[in-house]
Design a protein around this motif. Structure first.
Motif, PDB file in Angstrom:
ATOM      1  N   ALA A  60       0.837  -1.194   0.000  1.00 27.78           N
ATOM      2  CA  ALA A  60       0.000   0.000   0.000  1.00 27.78           C
ATOM      3  C   ALA A  60       0.874   1.246   0.000  1.00 27.78           C
ATOM      4  O   ALA A  60       0.663   2.170  -0.780  1.00 27.78           O
ATOM      5  N   LEU A  61       1.859   1.270   0.897  1.00 25.68           N
ATOM      6  CA  LEU A  61       2.706   2.445   1.072  1.00 25.68           C
ATOM      7  C   LEU A  61       4.172   2.043   1.128  1.00 25.68           C
ATOM      8  O   LEU A  61       4.509   0.946   1.601  1.00 25.68           O
ATOM      9  N   VAL A  62       5.014   2.951   0.675  1.00 22.98           N
ATOM     10  CA  VAL A  62       6.451   2.855   0.924  1.00 22.98           C
ATOM     11  C   VAL A  62       6.836   4.163   1.601  1.00 22.98           C
ATOM     12  O   VAL A  62       6.826   5.231   0.972  1.00 22.98           O
ATOM     13  N   LEU A  63       7.117   4.098   2.901  1.00 20.18           N
ATOM     14  CA  LEU A  63       7.435   5.286   3.695  1.00 20.18           C
ATOM     15  C   LEU A  63       8.932   5.326   3.952  1.00 20.18           C
ATOM     16  O   LEU A  63       9.508   4.358   4.465  1.00 20.18           O
ATOM     17  N   TYR A  64       9.556   6.444   3.607  1.00 27.59           N
ATOM     18  CA  TYR A  64      10.997   6.564   3.794  1.00 27.59           C
ATOM     19  C   TYR A  64      11.296   7.102   5.184  1.00 27.59           C
ATOM     20  O   TYR A  64      10.717   8.085   5.636  1.00 27.59           O
ATOM     21  N   VAL A  81       3.589   7.814   9.515  1.00 28.68           N
ATOM     22  CA  VAL A  81       2.525   6.965  10.040  1.00 28.68           C
ATOM     23  C   VAL A  81       1.484   7.795  10.785  1.00 28.68           C
ATOM     24  O   VAL A  81       0.274   7.619  10.594  1.00 28.68           O
ATOM     25  N   HIS A  82       1.945   8.711  11.631  1.00 30.23           N
ATOM     26  CA  HIS A  82       1.026   9.468  12.485  1.00 30.23           C
ATOM     27  C   HIS A  82       0.017  10.262  11.652  1.00 30.23           C
ATOM     28  O   HIS A  82      -1.200  10.116  11.798  1.00 30.23           O
ATOM     29  N   GLY A  83       0.512  11.122  10.764  1.00 28.37           N
ATOM     30  CA  GLY A  83      -0.383  11.989  10.026  1.00 28.37           C
ATOM     31  C   GLY A  83      -1.093  11.326   8.870  1.00 28.37           C
ATOM     32  O   GLY A  83      -2.249  11.640   8.574  1.00 28.37           O
ATOM     33  N   LEU A  84      -0.416  10.387   8.175  1.00 27.37           N
ATOM     34  CA  LEU A  84      -0.981   9.770   6.980  1.00 27.37           C
ATOM     35  C   LEU A  84      -1.783   8.515   7.296  1.00 27.37           C
ATOM     36  O   LEU A  84      -2.974   8.433   6.984  1.00 27.37           O
ATOM     37  N   LEU A 136      -7.521  13.228  23.457  1.00 26.47           N
ATOM     38  CA  LEU A 136      -6.340  13.958  23.000  1.00 26.47           C
ATOM     39  C   LEU A 136      -5.206  12.943  22.925  1.00 26.47           C
ATOM     40  O   LEU A 136      -4.811  12.379  23.945  1.00 26.47           O
ATOM     41  N   VAL A 137      -4.693  12.695  21.722  1.00 27.80           N
ATOM     42  CA  VAL A 137      -3.712  11.630  21.512  1.00 27.80           C
ATOM     43  C   VAL A 137      -2.358  12.242  21.203  1.00 27.80           C
ATOM     44  O   VAL A 137      -2.236  13.090  20.314  1.00 27.80           O
ATOM     45  N   SER A 138      -1.339  11.790  21.936  1.00 26.62           N
ATOM     46  CA  SER A 138       0.025  12.269  21.720  1.00 26.62           C
ATOM     47  C   SER A 138       0.913  11.113  21.302  1.00 26.62           C
ATOM     48  O   SER A 138       0.824  10.011  21.856  1.00 26.62           O
ATOM     49  N   GLY A 139       1.784  11.364  20.329  1.00 25.99           N
ATOM     50  CA  GLY A 139       2.702  10.321  19.890  1.00 25.99           C
ATOM     51  C   GLY A 139       3.844  10.890  19.093  1.00 25.99           C
ATOM     52  O   GLY A 139       4.000  12.111  18.952  1.00 25.99           O
ATOM     53  N   SER A 140       4.674  10.000  18.557  1.00 26.30           N
ATOM     54  CA  SER A 140       5.851  10.296  17.728  1.00 26.30           C
ATOM     55  C   SER A 140       7.075  10.702  18.533  1.00 26.30           C
ATOM     56  O   SER A 140       8.181  10.695  18.004  1.00 26.30           O
ATOM     57  N   GLY A 142       4.890   3.589  18.636  1.00 25.66           N
ATOM     58  CA  GLY A 142       5.031   2.835  17.400  1.00 25.66           C
ATOM     59  C   GLY A 142       6.189   3.374  16.602  1.00 25.66           C
ATOM     60  O   GLY A 142       6.908   4.278  17.034  1.00 25.66           O
ATOM     61  N   MET A 143       6.380   2.822  15.422  1.00 28.68           N
ATOM     62  CA  MET A 143       7.410   3.292  14.516  1.00 28.68           C
ATOM     63  C   MET A 143       6.990   2.925  13.100  1.00 28.68           C
ATOM     64  O   MET A 143       6.029   2.171  12.903  1.00 28.68           O
TER      65      MET A 143
END
Length: 445
Positions: free
Chosen positions: A111-115, A161-164, A223-227, A251-252
């Motif tokens: 589906a995705l290739v994230l660099y 991952v977070h935004g997309l 309210l979700v915080s991450g990254s 996550g990563m």
């Protein structure tokens, strides 16, 4: 079942997707994305200039409908980074303008290739399947009680991952409304009237420093915080101003989101909760031997489950990841309590400091420094030391305060061997687009 379930099956909603350049109903999004899909059908892989806009959302949606792997390009990528992504991925064209390229042979089913950047070398293309994304979003929906009745608000970049994955594909799978604010400013978040908000610690820190904006988020349910780690002071500030503690998760790129606090459960500052359904975690030492989940022992975190990457893009194909008996070594160090709660210490390469025979987590020292009223930001690393191997060196942003005062302040609150040996004042900490401190750019001289 298709990944974007709600796009196909949910009732049409006016302004189902809103971005700075306009709004689309679900039917309008499906129509525009369908036209993109028809144009790129049969392409081996395509790239998209991932600006925070409807055109990016349409392009990504269209590629998924066409079954064509898509490579998001950061809009602020420099010339060399952009060239590397395009050449390494062998993208056939660039959306949204359908700019043709001259790719080599590429055989990728994803589906995705994230660099993502590692500790060395150029960014690597992480290959992620529709199945992994679907498994992750469904697990998060259960953990966060995420439903079609929600309105998700965020202003995060659309190439991570977070935004997309969470911030765009989540609403298109689960059926809730989406408002992308363009920039994640306190004013933009306050004006959006959402039920769920996603942000990185920098965003939440700025909101906690703006009581008017924070008060406007009081009606939201999550309210979700991450990254990146959320400082306990920001956690407490949000709880005071909004009436609720934030949900933290971990996550990563290679694993998607694997550990999280629950919407209906306890929330502990400095901790990211327990594994999502279907996910298992464990700790290991440098030799790979298992370590106890006692809440104190720091170990290398390994993860397994249905959300793992397929592999890394290499020479037009996919190279399988280096797993340890099916477990993915995250490169992060953590503690796991007997009740399963995780505390992420940080990256093994920069946040696990070995000093005088002790193993010290940088995050614990940073949290202690942030308790001092003169310190607004702190980053701790290990720097070479002839006697200790590594010494604890702190970089702080804040009001004038002597090095010795801060060293003594930490020594009063933590074990003596965890105190910084050096404290350096800086105007700002180097951060990437997701708000993570780039500790490799901190001077070690």
């Amino acid at each position: 079942m298709p990944l974007l379930t709600a796009l196909h099956e949910a009732a049409d909603l006016e302004a189902a997707v809103t971005a700075p350049d306009g709004s689309l109903s679900r039917h309008e999004l499906l129509d525009r994305a369908g036209r993109v899909a028809a144009e790129i059908a049969g392409a081996p892989i395509v790239a998209v200039d991932a600006t925070p806009s409807l055109s990016t959302i349409v392009a990504v949606t269209g590629a998924l409908l066409a079954g064509v792997p898509i490579v998001p390009i950061p809009p602020d990528a420099g010339v060399l980074e952009r060239r590397h992504i395009l050449e390494d991925s062998r993208a056939a064209l660039i959306l949204p303008d359908f700019i043709p390229l001259n790719p080599g042979k590429s055989e990728v089913s994803a589906a995705l290739v994230l660099y993502t950047s590692g500790t060395t070398g150029a960014p690597k293309g992480v290959v992620i399947s529709e199945e992994a994304i679907a498994a992750d979003l469904d697990a998060l929906a259960a953990a966060w009680q995420w439903t079609p009745d929600d309105t998700l608000v965020h202003g995060l970049p659309l190439y991570h991952v977070h935004g997309l994955v969470l911030g765009i594909l989540g609403p298109l799978r689960l059926g809730c409304r989406l408002i992308h604010t363009g920039r994640p400013t306190p004013a933009n978040y306050a004006a959006a009237a959402g039920t769920m908000y996603f942000g990185v610690p920098t965003v939440w820190s700025r909101i906690a420093a703006d009581p008017t904006a924070a008060k406007a988020l009081e009606p939201a349910r999550l309210l979700v915080s991450g990254s990146a780690p959320l400082p306990p002071s920001v956690f407490d500030g949000l709880a005071t101003l909004t009436g609720q503690s934030p949900v933290e998760r971990y996550g990563m790129t290679e694993t998607l989101i694997t550990v999280s606090t629950r919407a209906d459960g306890e929330r502990r500052p400095g901790q990211v909760g327990t594994p999502l359904p279907g996910i298992a975690t464990r700790l290991a030492d440098e030799s790979g031997a298992p370590l106890p989940a006692d809440g104190e022992t720091i170990g290398h975190l390994q993860v397994t489950g249905p959300t793992l990457l397929d592999g890394y893009l290499r020479d037009g194909g996919v190279r399988a990841p280096d797993l340890v008996d099916g477990w993915y070594p995250t490169g992060d160090v953590a503690t796991i309590a007997p009740d399963g709660w995780h505390r992420i210490v940080g990256r093994a390469s920069t946040d696990l400091i070995k000093t005088g025979g002790y193993r010290v987590g940088a995050g614990e020292v940073e949290d202690a420094l942030l308790l001092h009223p003169a310190v607004r930001e702190a980053a701790v690393i290990g720097t070479p030391h002839a006697d200790l191997g590594e010494q604890i060196t702190a970089y702080v942003v804040g009001d004038p305060v002597t090095e010795q005062e801060l060293i003594a302040f930490v020594a009063e609150r933590l074990a003596a061997h965890k105190r910084p040996r050096r404290v350096r004042h800086v105007a700002e900490l180097p951060r990437n687009a997701m708000g993570k401190v780039q500790k490799g750019l901190l001077s070690s001289d």
